[in-house]
Design a protein around this motif. Structure first.
Motif, PDB file in Angstrom:
ATOM      1  N   VAL A 239       0.850  -1.182   0.000  1.00  0.00           N
ATOM      2  CA  VAL A 239       0.000   0.000   0.000  1.00  0.00           C
ATOM      3  C   VAL A 239       0.886   1.233   0.000  1.00  0.00           C
ATOM      4  N   VAL A 240       0.644   2.145  -0.940  1.00  0.00           N
ATOM      5  CA  VAL A 240       1.482   3.331  -1.070  1.00  0.00           C
ATOM      6  C   VAL A 240       0.621   4.593  -1.001  1.00  0.00           C
ATOM      7  N   PHE A 241       1.291   5.679  -0.700  1.00  0.00           N
ATOM      8  CA  PHE A 241       0.643   6.978  -0.601  1.00  0.00           C
ATOM      9  C   PHE A 241       1.379   7.974  -1.478  1.00  0.00           C
ATOM     10  N   TYR A 242       0.788   9.117  -1.686  1.00  0.00           N
ATOM     11  CA  TYR A 242       1.367  10.127  -2.567  1.00  0.00           C
ATOM     12  C   TYR A 242       2.787  10.471  -2.108  1.00  0.00           C
ATOM     13  N   GLY A 243       3.727  10.423  -3.052  1.00  0.00           N
ATOM     14  CA  GLY A 243       5.112  10.770  -2.763  1.00  0.00           C
ATOM     15  C   GLY A 243       5.989   9.615  -2.339  1.00  0.00           C
ATOM     16  N   ASP A 244       5.429   8.438  -2.049  1.00  0.00           N
ATOM     17  CA  ASP A 244       6.252   7.296  -1.652  1.00  0.00           C
ATOM     18  C   ASP A 244       7.203   6.899  -2.782  1.00  0.00           C
ATOM     19  N   LEU A 245       8.466   6.641  -2.417  1.00  0.00           N
ATOM     20  CA  LEU A 245       9.447   6.187  -3.397  1.00  0.00           C
ATOM     21  C   LEU A 245       9.196   4.730  -3.737  1.00  0.00           C
ATOM     22  N   LEU A 246       9.126   4.434  -5.041  1.00  0.00           N
ATOM     23  CA  LEU A 246       8.861   3.074  -5.507  1.00  0.00           C
ATOM     24  C   LEU A 246      10.084   2.445  -6.171  1.00  0.00           C
ATOM     25  N   TYR A 247      10.787   3.218  -6.989  1.00  0.00           N
ATOM     26  CA  TYR A 247      11.969   2.741  -7.689  1.00  0.00           C
ATOM     27  C   TYR A 247      13.062   3.809  -7.677  1.00  0.00           C
ATOM     28  N   ASN A 248      14.300   3.358  -7.535  1.00  0.00           N
ATOM     29  CA  ASN A 248      15.466   4.156  -7.897  1.00  0.00           C
ATOM     30  C   ASN A 248      16.052   3.552  -9.156  1.00  0.00           C
ATOM     31  N   LEU A 249      16.118   4.339 -10.210  1.00  0.00           N
ATOM     32  CA  LEU A 249      16.701   3.897 -11.471  1.00  0.00           C
ATOM     33  C   LEU A 249      17.996   4.661 -11.700  1.00  0.00           C
ATOM     34  N   VAL A 250      18.936   4.045 -12.423  1.00  0.00           N
ATOM     35  CA  VAL A 250      20.206   4.699 -12.658  1.00  0.00           C
ATOM     36  C   VAL A 250      20.678   4.381 -14.082  1.00  0.00           C
ATOM     37  N   LYS A 251      21.319   5.361 -14.690  1.00  0.00           N
ATOM     38  CA  LYS A 251      21.830   5.183 -16.041  1.00  0.00           C
ATOM     39  C   LYS A 251      23.160   4.435 -16.021  1.00  0.00           C
ATOM     40  N   ILE A 252      23.423   3.691 -17.065  1.00  0.00           N
ATOM     41  CA  ILE A 252      24.706   3.017 -17.238  1.00  0.00           C
ATOM     42  C   ILE A 252      25.626   3.970 -17.985  1.00  0.00           C
ATOM     43  N   ALA A 253      26.724   4.378 -17.332  1.00  0.00           N
ATOM     44  CA  ALA A 253      27.597   5.422 -17.886  1.00  0.00           C
ATOM     45  C   ALA A 253      28.669   4.855 -18.809  1.00  0.00           C
ATOM     46  N   GLY A 254      28.970   3.597 -18.667  1.00  0.00           N
ATOM     47  CA  GLY A 254      30.013   3.027 -19.506  1.00  0.00           C
ATOM     48  C   GLY A 254      30.361   1.607 -19.075  1.00  0.00           C
TER      49      GLY A 254
END
Length: 336
Positions: free
Chosen positions: A321-336
């Motif tokens: 159960v989530v509410f407004y503003g809850d963090l669901l995912y951290n995504l990150v770019k592959i730099a090399g």
């Protein structure tokens, strides 16, 4: 303390190459001030100055805090006769926080019930401070004398976390370079530079001249030890010791090792509801890809979750159960 090595320098079983770990004198200096949790530590002295009967002294310590599985130090201690230098292992640092680190008590940020402070936010500590600050002070005296340091982390209680290593960029040129080389030597598929929070252990150690890294291997939301995650830490520490010349052999790294960018792209809940996550840590994503939904109790879709980048899932926040503003995912770019 001066680090010394008689080897010609480490080499790696991949296309990556590393420069020799340089000798140095350690000088402690206090630095001004967070990051999240502390799970365990490993720190090294590469000079075999305390040799006994032809073998370097080995010291293994255990304290308590917040989270590495207990099998780790016993497994790491498999071949002490081959160890060159001194190894200190602290699997858990703060027992007061560790004992009550459960979702029921909501101690999800390493807060000690003794004084309400986060150990990883008070380094280098105070000799005359509160109990958490005193603990930090005593630990930092050891770390400040080390040639290298590893902060072992197994994921917080709400995290499904990518296995990777982190090297801080808060030190001088030499410290940052050696920290990056240690991070790569861990052997994980992913490694990441990071500017850690002031007064965290890796920040203060690197500012004080001690190359430091973080190993992330573990699924903190699981209630039982994960053998694969434990092995990930053991392998990483063995690889780092080989890189430092403390163990025979060469570090073995992933042939497809990738550098992650420093910045995160976060996906947060825009509406309250039931979170349906479709991807997990380590999954590759593309910009515009649907990665989950938030629904009502009857399954009605209230919001679609879309990846803003091409990259990899750094962590999934495990919640229903989530509410407004809850963090669901951290995504990150592959730099090399």
């Amino acid at each position: 303390v001066t680090a010394a090595s008689t080897s010609s320098g480490p080499s790696i079983h991949s296309s990556n190459s590393f420069s020799r770990f340089s000798g140095r004198s350690v000088k402690y200096r206090r630095a001004s001030a967070t990051s999240s949790m502390l799970t365990g530590f490993v720190w090294f002295r590469t000079t075999p100055s305390r040799a006994r009967s032809g073998t370097a002294e080995r010291k293994t310590s255990s304290m308590s805090a917040v989270g590495i599985q207990f099998e780790f130090p016993q497994r790491l201690d498999s071949e002490p006769s081959q160890l060159r230098g001194r190894l200190i292992v602290v699997p858990v640092v703060n027992m007061a926080a560790f004992q009550f680190r459960t979702p029921m008590f909501k101690l999800t940020a390493g807060i000690s019930p003794m004084d309400g402070k986060n150990l990883n936010g008070v380094f280098p500590g105070r000799e005359d401070g509160t109990i958490t600050e005193i603990l930090a002070w005593h630990l930092f005296q050891l770390v400040a004398e080390a040639d290298a340091h590893v902060d072992l982390r197994g994921g917080d209680v709400a995290e499904s976390h990518l296995v990777h290593s982190i090297h801080p960029v808060s030190g001088d040129e030499r410290v940052n370079r050696v920290s990056e080389e240690m991070s790569r030597a861990c052997g994980y598929e992913y490694y990441q530079p990071r500017m850690p929070g002031e007064r965290s252990l890796v920040y203060e150690a690197s500012v004080a001249g001690v190359p430091s890294i973080i190993t992330q291997s573990g699924l903190g939301y699981k209630t039982q030890p994960n053998e694969e995650s434990i092995d990930g830490h053991v392998t990483a520490v063995h690889n780092v010791m080989k890189y430092l010349g403390m163990m025979p052999g060469e570090p073995v790294v992933s042939p497809s090792q990738k550098l992650l960018s420093m910045d995160f792209d976060q996906v947060r809940a825009e509406v309250p509801g039931v979170f349906q996550g479709w991807i997990d840590q380590g999954d590759l994503v593309t910009a515009g890809q649907k990665i989950g939904e938030i629904t009502d109790l009857d399954g009605t879709v209230l919001d679609e979750l879309i990846s803003p980048i091409d990259g990899v899932v750094h962590e999934l926040l495990v919640r229903r159960v989530v509410f407004y503003g809850d963090l669901l995912y951290n995504l990150v770019k592959i730099a090399g």
